[in-house]
Design a protein around this motif. Structure first.
Motif, PDB file in Angstrom:
ATOM      1  N   MET A 187       8.016  18.077  13.209  1.00  0.00           N
ATOM      2  CA  MET A 187       7.238  19.167  12.615  1.00  0.00           C
ATOM      3  C   MET A 187       6.072  18.628  11.792  1.00  0.00           C
ATOM      4  O   MET A 187       4.939  19.113  11.892  1.00  0.00           O
ATOM      5  CB  MET A 187       8.134  20.026  11.711  1.00  0.00           C
ATOM      6  CG  MET A 187       9.145  20.881  12.433  1.00  0.00           C
ATOM      7  SD  MET A 187      10.079  21.892  11.238  1.00  0.00           S
ATOM      8  CE  MET A 187      11.197  22.752  12.333  1.00  0.00           C
ATOM      9  N   ILE A 188       6.356  17.629  10.955  1.00  0.00           N
ATOM     10  CA  ILE A 188       5.305  17.038  10.117  1.00  0.00           C
ATOM     11  C   ILE A 188       4.197  16.478  10.990  1.00  0.00           C
ATOM     12  O   ILE A 188       2.998  16.664  10.724  1.00  0.00           O
ATOM     13  CB  ILE A 188       5.890  15.938   9.215  1.00  0.00           C
ATOM     14  CG1 ILE A 188       6.836  16.553   8.179  1.00  0.00           C
ATOM     15  CG2 ILE A 188       4.775  15.165   8.504  1.00  0.00           C
ATOM     16  CD1 ILE A 188       7.624  15.526   7.392  1.00  0.00           C
ATOM     17  N   GLN A 189       4.559  15.800  12.057  1.00  0.00           N
ATOM     18  CA  GLN A 189       3.570  15.178  12.930  1.00  0.00           C
ATOM     19  C   GLN A 189       2.773  16.228  13.714  1.00  0.00           C
ATOM     20  O   GLN A 189       1.585  16.038  13.971  1.00  0.00           O
ATOM     21  CB  GLN A 189       4.265  14.175  13.854  1.00  0.00           C
ATOM     22  CG  GLN A 189       4.799  12.976  13.065  1.00  0.00           C
ATOM     23  CD  GLN A 189       5.603  11.978  13.894  1.00  0.00           C
ATOM     24  OE1 GLN A 189       5.936  10.892  13.423  1.00  0.00           O
ATOM     25  NE2 GLN A 189       5.959  12.327  15.108  1.00  0.00           N
ATOM     26  N   ARG A 190       3.412  17.342  14.056  1.00  0.00           N
ATOM     27  CA  ARG A 190       2.676  18.417  14.732  1.00  0.00           C
ATOM     28  C   ARG A 190       1.665  19.070  13.795  1.00  0.00           C
ATOM     29  O   ARG A 190       0.616  19.553  14.238  1.00  0.00           O
ATOM     30  CB  ARG A 190       3.650  19.485  15.253  1.00  0.00           C
ATOM     31  CG  ARG A 190       4.273  19.175  16.581  1.00  0.00           C
ATOM     32  CD  ARG A 190       4.866  20.422  17.221  1.00  0.00           C
ATOM     33  NE  ARG A 190       5.985  20.951  16.454  1.00  0.00           N
ATOM     34  CZ  ARG A 190       7.251  20.565  16.621  1.00  0.00           C
ATOM     35  NH1 ARG A 190       7.545  19.617  17.499  1.00  0.00           N
ATOM     36  NH2 ARG A 190       8.213  21.103  15.901  1.00  0.00           N
TER      37      ARG A 190
ATOM     38  N   SER B 153      -6.528  15.639  12.120  1.00  0.00           N
ATOM     39  CA  SER B 153      -7.134  14.398  12.609  1.00  0.00           C
ATOM     40  C   SER B 153      -7.451  13.398  11.500  1.00  0.00           C
ATOM     41  O   SER B 153      -7.546  12.200  11.743  1.00  0.00           O
ATOM     42  CB  SER B 153      -8.420  14.714  13.388  1.00  0.00           C
ATOM     43  OG  SER B 153      -9.352  15.398  12.555  1.00  0.00           O
ATOM     44  N   ASP B 154      -7.602  13.889  10.254  1.00  0.00           N
ATOM     45  CA  ASP B 154      -7.895  12.968   9.153  1.00  0.00           C
ATOM     46  C   ASP B 154      -6.635  12.423   8.491  1.00  0.00           C
ATOM     47  O   ASP B 154      -6.708  11.639   7.546  1.00  0.00           O
ATOM     48  CB  ASP B 154      -8.778  13.640   8.101  1.00  0.00           C
ATOM     49  CG  ASP B 154      -8.098  14.830   7.422  1.00  0.00           C
ATOM     50  OD1 ASP B 154      -6.971  15.185   7.828  1.00  0.00           O
ATOM     51  OD2 ASP B 154      -8.702  15.401   6.492  1.00  0.00           O
TER      52      ASP B 154
ATOM     53  N   GLN C 137       1.403   5.549  14.478  1.00  0.00           N
ATOM     54  CA  GLN C 137       0.012   5.966  14.274  1.00  0.00           C
ATOM     55  C   GLN C 137      -0.077   7.139  13.310  1.00  0.00           C
ATOM     56  O   GLN C 137      -0.986   7.207  12.477  1.00  0.00           O
ATOM     57  CB  GLN C 137      -0.628   6.333  15.611  1.00  0.00           C
ATOM     58  CG  GLN C 137      -0.867   5.137  16.520  1.00  0.00           C
ATOM     59  CD  GLN C 137      -1.594   5.520  17.792  1.00  0.00           C
ATOM     60  OE1 GLN C 137      -1.556   6.676  18.224  1.00  0.00           O
ATOM     61  NE2 GLN C 137      -2.260   4.562  18.408  1.00  0.00           N
ATOM     62  N   ALA C 138       0.878   8.047  13.394  1.00  0.00           N
ATOM     63  CA  ALA C 138       0.896   9.191  12.479  1.00  0.00           C
ATOM     64  C   ALA C 138       1.124   8.725  11.044  1.00  0.00           C
ATOM     65  O   ALA C 138       0.479   9.219  10.110  1.00  0.00           O
ATOM     66  CB  ALA C 138       1.982  10.181  12.895  1.00  0.00           C
ATOM     67  N   LEU C 139       2.020   7.769  10.856  1.00  0.00           N
ATOM     68  CA  LEU C 139       2.288   7.246   9.523  1.00  0.00           C
ATOM     69  C   LEU C 139       1.067   6.510   8.974  1.00  0.00           C
ATOM     70  O   LEU C 139       0.677   6.710   7.813  1.00  0.00           O
ATOM     71  CB  LEU C 139       3.500   6.307   9.556  1.00  0.00           C
ATOM     72  CG  LEU C 139       3.858   5.610   8.243  1.00  0.00           C
ATOM     73  CD1 LEU C 139       4.076   6.613   7.121  1.00  0.00           C
ATOM     74  CD2 LEU C 139       5.106   4.747   8.434  1.00  0.00           C
ATOM     75  N   ASP C 140       0.439   5.694   9.799  1.00  0.00           N
ATOM     76  CA  ASP C 140      -0.765   4.975   9.357  1.00  0.00           C
ATOM     77  C   ASP C 140      -1.874   5.950   8.986  1.00  0.00           C
ATOM     78  O   ASP C 140      -2.579   5.769   7.986  1.00  0.00           O
ATOM     79  CB  ASP C 140      -1.253   4.028  10.460  1.00  0.00           C
ATOM     80  CG  ASP C 140      -0.392   2.780  10.580  1.00  0.00           C
ATOM     81  OD1 ASP C 140       0.372   2.485   9.624  1.00  0.00           O
ATOM     82  OD2 ASP C 140      -0.465   2.097  11.620  1.00  0.00           O
ATOM     83  N   LEU C 141      -2.027   6.977   9.800  1.00  0.00           N
ATOM     84  CA  LEU C 141      -3.075   7.970   9.550  1.00  0.00           C
ATOM     85  C   LEU C 141      -2.807   8.710   8.234  1.00  0.00           C
ATOM     86  O   LEU C 141      -3.738   8.953   7.448  1.00  0.00           O
ATOM     87  CB  LEU C 141      -3.127   8.964  10.717  1.00  0.00           C
ATOM     88  CG  LEU C 141      -4.393   9.821  10.866  1.00  0.00           C
ATOM     89  CD1 LEU C 141      -5.617   8.942  11.058  1.00  0.00           C
ATOM     90  CD2 LEU C 141      -4.224  10.784  12.041  1.00  0.00           C
TER      91      LEU C 141
ATOM     92  N   TYR D  10      -5.268   8.495   4.887  1.00  0.00           N
ATOM     93  CA  TYR D  10      -5.869   9.663   4.249  1.00  0.00           C
ATOM     94  C   TYR D  10      -5.714   9.580   2.730  1.00  0.00           C
ATOM     95  O   TYR D  10      -6.656   9.855   1.974  1.00  0.00           O
ATOM     96  CB  TYR D  10      -5.223  10.945   4.770  1.00  0.00           C
ATOM     97  CG  TYR D  10      -5.615  12.161   3.958  1.00  0.00           C
ATOM     98  CD1 TYR D  10      -6.886  12.710   4.075  1.00  0.00           C
ATOM     99  CD2 TYR D  10      -4.721  12.748   3.056  1.00  0.00           C
ATOM    100  CE1 TYR D  10      -7.268  13.811   3.314  1.00  0.00           C
ATOM    101  CE2 TYR D  10      -5.093  13.848   2.290  1.00  0.00           C
ATOM    102  CZ  TYR D  10      -6.363  14.375   2.418  1.00  0.00           C
ATOM    103  OH  TYR D  10      -6.732  15.445   1.663  1.00  0.00           O
ATOM    104  N   GLN D  11      -4.532   9.204   2.278  1.00  0.00           N
ATOM    105  CA  GLN D  11      -4.285   9.117   0.842  1.00  0.00           C
ATOM    106  C   GLN D  11      -5.092   7.985   0.200  1.00  0.00           C
ATOM    107  O   GLN D  11      -5.662   8.142  -0.886  1.00  0.00           O
ATOM    108  CB  GLN D  11      -2.794   8.906   0.579  1.00  0.00           C
ATOM    109  CG  GLN D  11      -1.922  10.077   0.989  1.00  0.00           C
ATOM    110  CD  GLN D  11      -2.199  11.335   0.193  1.00  0.00           C
ATOM    111  OE1 GLN D  11      -2.488  11.278  -0.998  1.00  0.00           O
ATOM    112  NE2 GLN D  11      -2.138  12.482   0.848  1.00  0.00           N
TER     113      GLN D  11
END
Length: 465
Positions: A229-232, A236-237, A271-275, A279-280
C-alpha cells in the motif's frame, strides 16, 4: 592304589587351557590400564583431532550477549550507550500507561477523534482509528509488554487484533488500511498515515515473535500488505500522496516504516525505499543550512526531524566503513570522510556520493533538530511536535550516535514537565488528542528500553563484504 572317583583327575590340556585364559586376562587388564592412561595424558595435536578417538571437543564458552553485531564490529557494545532511566521518568511512564490502557474501545482500538471536533478529549467519545491504535500498541511494546506476557498483554493483543482485521479487510488495490476519513491524524499528517504507522507497529511486533509463534505468519502477511500500500501511494519524488497540514511527516513515517519492514524481511522494493529516503534528505540543503518547509506547514522542526531520521542508517554505515578502512590501513588515521574516502571502502563512485550526502545531511540536520529555537516548533506542543521529538531520538540511536544521551536527558525533562495531572498528555494545537499524544510521549520516554531493537534496525548489512 584306589582313586577317589569324586575328585576328577586334571588333564594336561585342561590345565594349559586355564593358564592361557589367565594370561589373556592379565594382558587385557594391562591393555585397559594403558588405554586409560592414554586418555588421561594424551593431548590433541594442534593440527586437528585424533581420528580414532571419538571424544567430543570441549564446548566453547558462549560469547557474551550483545545488543547488536555487524560484519565489522564483532561482539559487544559499550555499556555507556545505554542510560539508566531516571526515576521521575519511570513514574511518568507508569502513570501515562495506566491512563492509556483505560482508553481502549470495546473493539480493541484507540481513537484520536475527528479534525472537526478537536475539543473532544474523552477517549470513549471518539471512533477508533488504526493510526492511533498503532501508536498505543507500539508504546505498550516499548514499555515491555507483549502479546503473551506483561500486565497489559490482553490490551495489547486486542489492539493488534484490531489492526490485523483492518488490514485484512482492506480492498486489494487500497492505499490505506481504513475507509475512515477526517481524523485528526489524517488531517494534520496525511490521508494515508494509518498504513504507515500500522506497518511500523507490525514490524516492531514481528521483531518480538519467533518464527514458530502462531501469530508470526499472519503478522508478516499483513505487514507485506501494508508495504504494498505504501509503495502504491508513493509519488515520483518519493513522498506519499494525500498530504495533510504537515505532509512531510506522513512521508517520513512511511519511509521509516519501509526501512523497518525491510529489516524484518518484508517485501520492500529497494528503489522505493531509496526514493523515500532521498525525498527526506532533499528537504535539507547542507551547503546553506536551509530547510524546505513547504510541505511541513512552514515548521523547520517537522522537516529536519524527517531528514535526520531517514539519513541515520546510511550515516552510520559511513562511519563504520571509514573506521574499518582506517583499521585495515586503506585510509590514513586522520583521513576525513569524503566521496574519495568512501570509494576506498569498496563503494562505487555513485554509491559513495549518495552515502556522503546522507552523512552530511544527518550531521547537519540533527544539529538543527535539537536547537532551542527549532524545538519550539509551532510555538507550543501539538502531536506534530511529539512526533518530531520521537523521530530525532530514534534517529540518534539508529545512527549509533553518542549524542543521543544528551538528547534523552533534555527531551525527557521537557516531556515529564508537561504531563497532565491524570497521567495523560495532550496537544495544544492541531493534533490535540490525549490518546495519540500520550502514546507518542510514552514512546519518547521509553526509548531507552528499545535500544537493542533500534540499533539492530540500523545495523549495517554490507553488500558484497
Amino acid at each position: 592304589m584306589l582313586r577317589n572317583r569324586n575328585v576328577p583327575v586334571p588333564h594336561t590340556a585342561t590345565v594349559m587351557h586355564r593358564r592361557i585364559i589367565l594370561i589373556a586376562a592379565l594382558v587385557a587388564s594391562a591393555g585397559t590400564v594403558i588405554m586409560l592412561a592414554s586418555f588421561k595424558h594424551r593431548t590433541v595435536p594442534s593440527d586437528g583431532p585424533v581420528s580414532h578417538c571419538p571424544v567430543p571437543p570441549p564446548v566453547a564458552e558462549e560469547p557474551p550477549k550483545c545488543v547488536f553485531m555487524t560484519v565489522y564490529e564483532g561482539v559487544g557494545l559499550d555499556s555507556s550507550f545505554v542510560l539508566r532511566t531516571p526515576e521521575k521518568v519511570v513514574l511518568a511512564e507508569q502513570r501515562g500507561l495506566q491512563w492509556l490502557v483505560k482508553a481502549q474501545a470495546p473493539d480493541g482500538g484507540y481513537g484520536a477523534g475527528s479534525h472537526a471536533r478537536q475539543d473532544i478529549m474523552d477517549p470513549h467519545a471518539v471512533s477508533a482509528d488504526p493510526a492511533t491504535t498503532a501508536m498505543v500498541a507500539m508504546a505498550m511494546m516499548r514499555m515491555g509488554h507483549g502479546i503473551d506476557q506483561g500486565a497489559y498483554s490482553t490490551q495489547l493483543k486486542k489492539a493488534v487484533e484490531y489492526l490485523l482485521k483492518q488490514v485484512e479487510a482492506a480492498p486489494k488495490d487500497a492505499v490505506n488500511v481504513t475507509a475512515l476519513q477526517g481524523t485528526q491524524i489524517q488531517s494534520k499528517l496525511g490521508q494515508n498515515i494509518d498504513v504507515a504507522l500500522t506497518a511500523q507497529c507490525l514490524s516492531n511486533l514481528s521483531a518480538k515473535l519467533n518464527d514458530q509463534h502462531p501469530m508470526k505468519l499472519r503478522v508478516m502477511r499483513s505487514l507485506n500488505t501494508c508495504v504494498a500500500m505504501i509503495q502504491r501511494a508513493q509519488l515520483s519524488d518519493g513522498s506519499v500522496q494525500g498530504d495533510g497540514w504537515a505532509g512531510v511527516l506522513q512521508s517520513s513515517f512511511a519511509a521509516s516504516a519501509l526501512e523497518s519492514a525491510k529489516a524484518q524481511g518484508a517485501e520492500v522494493d529497494e528503489q522505493a525505499l531509496d526514493l523515500a529516503r532521498d525525498y527526506q534528505k532533499a528537504n535539507f540543503d547542507v551547503s546553506t543550512g536551509s530547510v524546505a518547509t513547504e510541505r511541513a506547514a512552514g515548521i523547520t522542526l517537522y522537516a529536519v526531524s524527517g531528514s535526520t531520521r531517514n539519513s541515520a542508517a546510511e550515516a552510520r554505515e559511513v562511519n563504520e566503513r571509514i573506521a574499518q578502512a582506517k583499521k585495515e590501513g586503506k585510509l590514513a588515521k586522520d583521513a576525513p570522510i569524503s566521496v574519495d574516502a568512501l570509494e576506498e571502502t569498496g563503494l562505487s563512485r555513485t554509491e559513495a556520493e549518495k552515502y556522503n550526502t546522507a552523512y552530511q545531511v544527518y550531521n547537519a540536520a540533527k544539529q538543527q533538530a535539537q536547537r532551542e529555537d527549532v524545538l519550539s516548533g509551532f510555538g507550543n506542543n501539538g502531536g506534530e511536535e511529539f512526533l518530531s521529538f520521537l523521530q530525532t531520538g530514534e534517529s540518534l540511536v539508529i545512527g549509533k550516535d553518542q549524542g543521543w544521551k544528551n538528547w534523552y536527558q533534555q527531551t525527557t525533562g521537557r516531556i515529564v514537565a508537561i504531563q497532565n495531572n491524570d497521567g495523560s498528555w495532550n496537544g495544544h494545537h492541531c493534533i490535540t488528542s490525549p490518546v495519540f499524544c500520550t502514546a507518542t510521549a510514552l514512546l519518547i520516554l521509553s526509548i531507552n528500553n528499545d535500544i537493542e531493537h533500534l540499533l539492530a534496525q540500523g545495523a549495517v548489512k554490507y553488500r558484497g563484504n
